[in-house]
Design a protein around this motif. Structure first.
Motif, PDB file in Angstrom:
ATOM      1  N   LYS A 195      -6.952  -1.963  39.619  1.00 14.45           N
ATOM      2  CA  LYS A 195      -5.841  -2.770  40.092  1.00 14.45           C
ATOM      3  C   LYS A 195      -6.347  -4.181  40.341  1.00 14.45           C
ATOM      4  O   LYS A 195      -7.164  -4.420  41.233  1.00 14.45           O
ATOM      5  CB  LYS A 195      -5.271  -2.171  41.393  1.00 14.45           C
ATOM      6  CG  LYS A 195      -4.201  -3.036  42.067  1.00 14.45           C
ATOM      7  CD  LYS A 195      -2.952  -3.182  41.211  1.00 14.45           C
ATOM      8  CE  LYS A 195      -1.858  -3.936  41.957  1.00 14.45           C
ATOM      9  NZ  LYS A 195      -0.661  -4.156  41.116  1.00 14.45           N
ATOM     10  N   VAL A 196      -5.850  -5.125  39.541  1.00 12.76           N
ATOM     11  CA  VAL A 196      -6.271  -6.525  39.625  1.00 12.76           C
ATOM     12  C   VAL A 196      -5.226  -7.292  40.433  1.00 12.76           C
ATOM     13  O   VAL A 196      -4.039  -7.266  40.099  1.00 12.76           O
ATOM     14  CB  VAL A 196      -6.422  -7.138  38.227  1.00 12.76           C
ATOM     15  CG1 VAL A 196      -6.892  -8.588  38.322  1.00 12.76           C
ATOM     16  CG2 VAL A 196      -7.409  -6.317  37.390  1.00 12.76           C
ATOM     17  N   THR A 197      -5.684  -7.975  41.477  1.00  9.03           N
ATOM     18  CA  THR A 197      -4.751  -8.683  42.369  1.00  9.03           C
ATOM     19  C   THR A 197      -5.209 -10.127  42.549  1.00  9.03           C
ATOM     20  O   THR A 197      -6.374 -10.382  42.862  1.00  9.03           O
ATOM     21  CB  THR A 197      -4.675  -8.005  43.742  1.00  9.03           C
ATOM     22  OG1 THR A 197      -4.282  -6.639  43.566  1.00  9.03           O
ATOM     23  CG2 THR A 197      -3.672  -8.717  44.640  1.00  9.03           C
ATOM     24  N   VAL A 198      -4.257 -11.037  42.365  1.00 11.81           N
ATOM     25  CA  VAL A 198      -4.493 -12.454  42.630  1.00 11.81           C
ATOM     26  C   VAL A 198      -3.754 -12.793  43.915  1.00 11.81           C
ATOM     27  O   VAL A 198      -2.524 -12.724  43.962  1.00 11.81           O
ATOM     28  CB  VAL A 198      -3.987 -13.331  41.476  1.00 11.81           C
ATOM     29  CG1 VAL A 198      -4.294 -14.802  41.758  1.00 11.81           C
ATOM     30  CG2 VAL A 198      -4.600 -12.894  40.147  1.00 11.81           C
ATOM     31  N   PRO A 199      -4.467 -13.156  44.990  1.00 11.16           N
ATOM     32  CA  PRO A 199      -3.796 -13.473  46.254  1.00 11.16           C
ATOM     33  C   PRO A 199      -2.797 -14.618  46.088  1.00 11.16           C
ATOM     34  O   PRO A 199      -3.020 -15.549  45.324  1.00 11.16           O
ATOM     35  CB  PRO A 199      -4.949 -13.882  47.176  1.00 11.16           C
ATOM     36  CG  PRO A 199      -6.157 -13.217  46.593  1.00 11.16           C
ATOM     37  CD  PRO A 199      -5.934 -13.236  45.111  1.00 11.16           C
ATOM     38  N   GLU A 200      -1.681 -14.517  46.812  1.00 14.72           N
ATOM     39  CA  GLU A 200      -0.657 -15.552  46.748  1.00 14.72           C
ATOM     40  C   GLU A 200      -1.254 -16.908  47.128  1.00 14.72           C
ATOM     41  O   GLU A 200      -2.035 -17.018  48.078  1.00 14.72           O
ATOM     42  CB  GLU A 200       0.492 -15.205  47.693  1.00 14.72           C
ATOM     43  CG  GLU A 200       1.677 -16.160  47.607  1.00 14.72           C
ATOM     44  CD  GLU A 200       2.832 -15.732  48.492  1.00 14.72           C
ATOM     45  OE1 GLU A 200       3.831 -16.478  48.567  1.00 14.72           O
ATOM     46  OE2 GLU A 200       2.718 -14.650  49.121  1.00 14.72           O
ATOM     47  N   GLY A 201      -0.902 -17.922  46.391  1.00 15.23           N
ATOM     48  CA  GLY A 201      -1.361 -19.265  46.673  1.00 15.23           C
ATOM     49  C   GLY A 201      -2.688 -19.637  46.031  1.00 15.23           C
ATOM     50  O   GLY A 201      -3.155 -20.774  46.177  1.00 15.23           O
ATOM     51  N   THR A 202      -3.308 -18.696  45.298  1.00 17.11           N
ATOM     52  CA  THR A 202      -4.577 -19.003  44.634  1.00 17.11           C
ATOM     53  C   THR A 202      -4.356 -20.036  43.541  1.00 17.11           C
ATOM     54  O   THR A 202      -3.481 -19.856  42.679  1.00 17.11           O
ATOM     55  CB  THR A 202      -5.195 -17.733  44.027  1.00 17.11           C
ATOM     56  OG1 THR A 202      -5.413 -16.771  45.060  1.00 17.11           O
ATOM     57  CG2 THR A 202      -6.520 -18.054  43.341  1.00 17.11           C
ATOM     58  N   GLU A 203      -5.112 -21.106  43.566  1.00 15.76           N
ATOM     59  CA  GLU A 203      -4.998 -22.148  42.542  1.00 15.76           C
ATOM     60  C   GLU A 203      -5.973 -21.872  41.411  1.00 15.76           C
ATOM     61  O   GLU A 203      -7.139 -21.540  41.653  1.00 15.76           O
ATOM     62  CB  GLU A 203      -5.281 -23.519  43.156  1.00 15.76           C
ATOM     63  CG  GLU A 203      -4.233 -23.974  44.160  1.00 15.76           C
ATOM     64  CD  GLU A 203      -4.455 -25.414  44.609  1.00 15.76           C
ATOM     65  OE1 GLU A 203      -5.402 -26.053  44.090  1.00 15.76           O
ATOM     66  OE2 GLU A 203      -3.685 -25.893  45.469  1.00 15.76           O
ATOM     67  N   MET A 204      -5.457 -22.009  40.188  1.00 16.63           N
ATOM     68  CA  MET A 204      -6.292 -21.826  39.008  1.00 16.63           C
ATOM     69  C   MET A 204      -6.143 -23.053  38.136  1.00 16.63           C
ATOM     70  O   MET A 204      -5.231 -23.150  37.310  1.00 16.63           O
ATOM     71  CB  MET A 204      -5.894 -20.554  38.254  1.00 16.63           C
ATOM     72  CG  MET A 204      -6.166 -19.298  39.056  1.00 16.63           C
ATOM     73  SD  MET A 204      -5.845 -17.774  38.160  1.00 16.63           S
ATOM     74  CE  MET A 204      -6.316 -16.573  39.422  1.00 16.63           C
ATOM     75  N   VAL A 205      -7.031 -23.985  38.351  1.00 20.73           N
ATOM     76  CA  VAL A 205      -6.943 -25.264  37.645  1.00 20.73           C
ATOM     77  C   VAL A 205      -7.963 -25.365  36.523  1.00 20.73           C
ATOM     78  O   VAL A 205      -7.952 -26.317  35.760  1.00 20.73           O
ATOM     79  CB  VAL A 205      -7.143 -26.431  38.633  1.00 20.73           C
ATOM     80  CG1 VAL A 205      -6.028 -26.452  39.649  1.00 20.73           C
ATOM     81  CG2 VAL A 205      -8.495 -26.331  39.333  1.00 20.73           C
ATOM     82  N   THR A 243       0.605 -15.229  38.971  1.00 26.51           N
ATOM     83  CA  THR A 243       1.647 -15.488  39.972  1.00 26.51           C
ATOM     84  C   THR A 243       2.313 -14.208  40.449  1.00 26.51           C
ATOM     85  O   THR A 243       2.536 -14.009  41.641  1.00 26.51           O
ATOM     86  CB  THR A 243       2.709 -16.446  39.408  1.00 26.51           C
ATOM     87  OG1 THR A 243       2.081 -17.684  39.048  1.00 26.51           O
ATOM     88  CG2 THR A 243       3.800 -16.714  40.432  1.00 26.51           C
ATOM     89  N   THR A 244       2.609 -13.301  39.504  1.00 24.16           N
ATOM     90  CA  THR A 244       3.350 -12.084  39.841  1.00 24.16           C
ATOM     91  C   THR A 244       2.479 -10.833  39.912  1.00 24.16           C
ATOM     92  O   THR A 244       2.935  -9.784  40.350  1.00 24.16           O
ATOM     93  CB  THR A 244       4.452 -11.838  38.802  1.00 24.16           C
ATOM     94  OG1 THR A 244       3.831 -11.563  37.524  1.00 24.16           O
ATOM     95  CG2 THR A 244       5.359 -13.046  38.670  1.00 24.16           C
ATOM     96  N   ASN A 245       1.234 -10.925  39.422  1.00 25.04           N
ATOM     97  CA  ASN A 245       0.308  -9.786  39.313  1.00 25.04           C
ATOM     98  C   ASN A 245       0.814  -8.723  38.334  1.00 25.04           C
ATOM     99  O   ASN A 245       0.330  -7.578  38.336  1.00 25.04           O
ATOM    100  CB  ASN A 245       0.027  -9.150  40.676  1.00 25.04           C
ATOM    101  CG  ASN A 245      -0.862 -10.030  41.540  1.00 25.04           C
ATOM    102  OD1 ASN A 245      -1.836 -10.597  41.048  1.00 25.04           O
ATOM    103  ND2 ASN A 245      -0.538 -10.150  42.822  1.00 25.04           N
ATOM    104  N   ALA A 277      -0.422 -19.275  35.144  1.00 24.82           N
ATOM    105  CA  ALA A 277      -1.819 -18.967  34.863  1.00 24.82           C
ATOM    106  C   ALA A 277      -1.966 -17.449  34.741  1.00 24.82           C
ATOM    107  O   ALA A 277      -1.086 -16.679  35.151  1.00 24.82           O
ATOM    108  CB  ALA A 277      -2.711 -19.505  35.973  1.00 24.82           C
ATOM    109  N   SER A 278      -3.077 -17.005  34.179  1.00 23.56           N
ATOM    110  CA  SER A 278      -3.314 -15.580  34.031  1.00 23.56           C
ATOM    111  C   SER A 278      -4.771 -15.261  34.304  1.00 23.56           C
ATOM    112  O   SER A 278      -5.619 -16.157  34.374  1.00 23.56           O
ATOM    113  CB  SER A 278      -2.913 -15.098  32.630  1.00 23.56           C
ATOM    114  OG  SER A 278      -3.584 -15.843  31.625  1.00 23.56           O
ATOM    115  N   VAL A 279      -5.042 -13.977  34.466  1.00 22.49           N
ATOM    116  CA  VAL A 279      -6.399 -13.490  34.704  1.00 22.49           C
ATOM    117  C   VAL A 279      -6.699 -12.387  33.697  1.00 22.49           C
ATOM    118  O   VAL A 279      -5.892 -11.462  33.514  1.00 22.49           O
ATOM    119  CB  VAL A 279      -6.558 -12.942  36.140  1.00 22.49           C
ATOM    120  CG1 VAL A 279      -7.901 -12.228  36.302  1.00 22.49           C
ATOM    121  CG2 VAL A 279      -6.430 -14.061  37.154  1.00 22.49           C
TER     122      VAL A 279
END
Length: 331
Positions: A66-76, A107-109, A170-172
């Motif tokens: 399960k891959v999770t990007v915390p809300e507000g994480t910036e990916m520049v 953004t949405t995971n 953005a994506s991971v």
């Protein structure tokens, strides 16, 4: 333009990679990029970790990760963090490896794409050797090279991919590498079939083909030279192969992966000429086959034209290295 025996696919859905199962859960580590010496000599990008990639969490492994990007994480920027560092041989651009992956909307995971389309959630991937034009583009198979390169097999990695343009998310990319795959057929030798071209292999496994006397067969004929024990190639699968093609008329080579630094090729079975398709589907991974096809199953009937192979009967020797279904099985 003629329909070639192979087409290199460049989408994430068609990329082939595998990944080793690692125990436990972990947050990405801030370290784990390859050594400077290795990066200077072998790595395409040598991406560093950063605040964006370090923020991503991964719970579980394999298909259950399960891959999770915390809300507000910036990916520049494109960044790479190592979740778990493996203990196998180093993965380099140009290698053929097995892996699992997930592409996740930052953004949405939401999982946008994954290797679960493949058998047992595993893919076979040929890591491109060229520098990607845009590291942020998740539709290019070179992103797998950037994620996995210069780390040991058995590693799991997160790669951040900033939005390619305004209005996009953005994506991971999460990747687990499993093992290096062989670049020649590994099956057991099979007795030669009478009337088929003779095939001899050099020390590297590259085939030479001798055309028998007489006319070419009127129908496509396939003979097994090595019998593998891997997965069976199905219609529409993405296959990874080595191959050499020659003309029946004079034995001259017209196309070969062996002549391109022995780099395996990837293509879908439904994207090639009929005779080549017939040679692949139903065969097991690890097999080597020789196929003779008349013009009707190659590039068409008509007056022989050297430029496009019209009117030529063709011979291919093919090593089948991997296969991946590109559609989910019906529920």
């Amino acid at each position: 333009m003629r329909k070639r025996p192979l087409i290199i696919l460049s989408t994430v859905a068609a990329a082939t990679l595998l990944l080793a199962g690692c125990s436990g859960s972990a947050d990405p580590e801030a370290t784990g990029t390859p050594s400077p010496d290795a990066a200077q000599t072998s790595c395409l990008a040598d991406l560093k970790s950063g605040a964006g990639s370090d923020a991503v969490t991964v719970d579980g492994t394999g298909a259950a990760a399960k891959v999770t990007v915390p809300e507000g994480t910036e990916m520049v920027a494109a960044e790479r963090s190592v979740v778990v560092e493996g203990d196998g041989d180093e993965v380099l651009p140009g290698d053929l490896v097995s892996l699992r992956y997930q592409l996740v909307d930052a953004t949405t995971n939401e999982v946008l794409s994954s290797s679960e389309r493949g058998q047992d959630g595993v893919l076979a991937a040929l890591l491109p050797q060229q520098q990607p034009q845009q590291i942020v583009d998740p539709t290019q198979s070179t992103v797998f090279t950037v994620a996995a390169e210069c780390l040991p097999v058995g590693s799991s990695i997160v790669l951040t991919l900033p939005a390619a343009q305004e209005g996009m998310h953005a994506s991971v990319l999460y990747v687990e590498t499993i093992e290096h795959l062989p670049t020649t057929a590994t099956g057991s030798d099979v007795d030669a079939t009478e009337g088929m071209p003779a095939v001899e292999l050099d020390d590297a496994g590259s085939p030479s083909i001798t055309i028998p006397e007489g006319e070419a067969p009127a129908e496509t004929e396939v003979a097994t030279l090595k019998e593998g024990d891997g997965a069976v190639v199905a219609s529409g699968d993405l296959v990874t192969v080595q191959y050499r093609g020659v003309k029946w008329s004079d034995g001259s080579e017209f196309d070969s992966s062996w002549s391109r630094d022995a780099a395996p090729a990837q293509f879908q079975t439904t994207s090639v000429v009929t005779g080549f398709k017939l040679a692949l589907e139903g065969q097991k991974v690890g097999s080597q086959v020789v196929v003779v096809m008349p013009p009707k199953d190659g590039y068409g009937e008509g007056e022989i034209n050297e430029a496009d192979l019209v009117g030529e009967s063709l011979v291919f020797v093919v090593d089948i290295l991997a296969t991946t279904p590109l559609e989910q099985p019906a529920q």
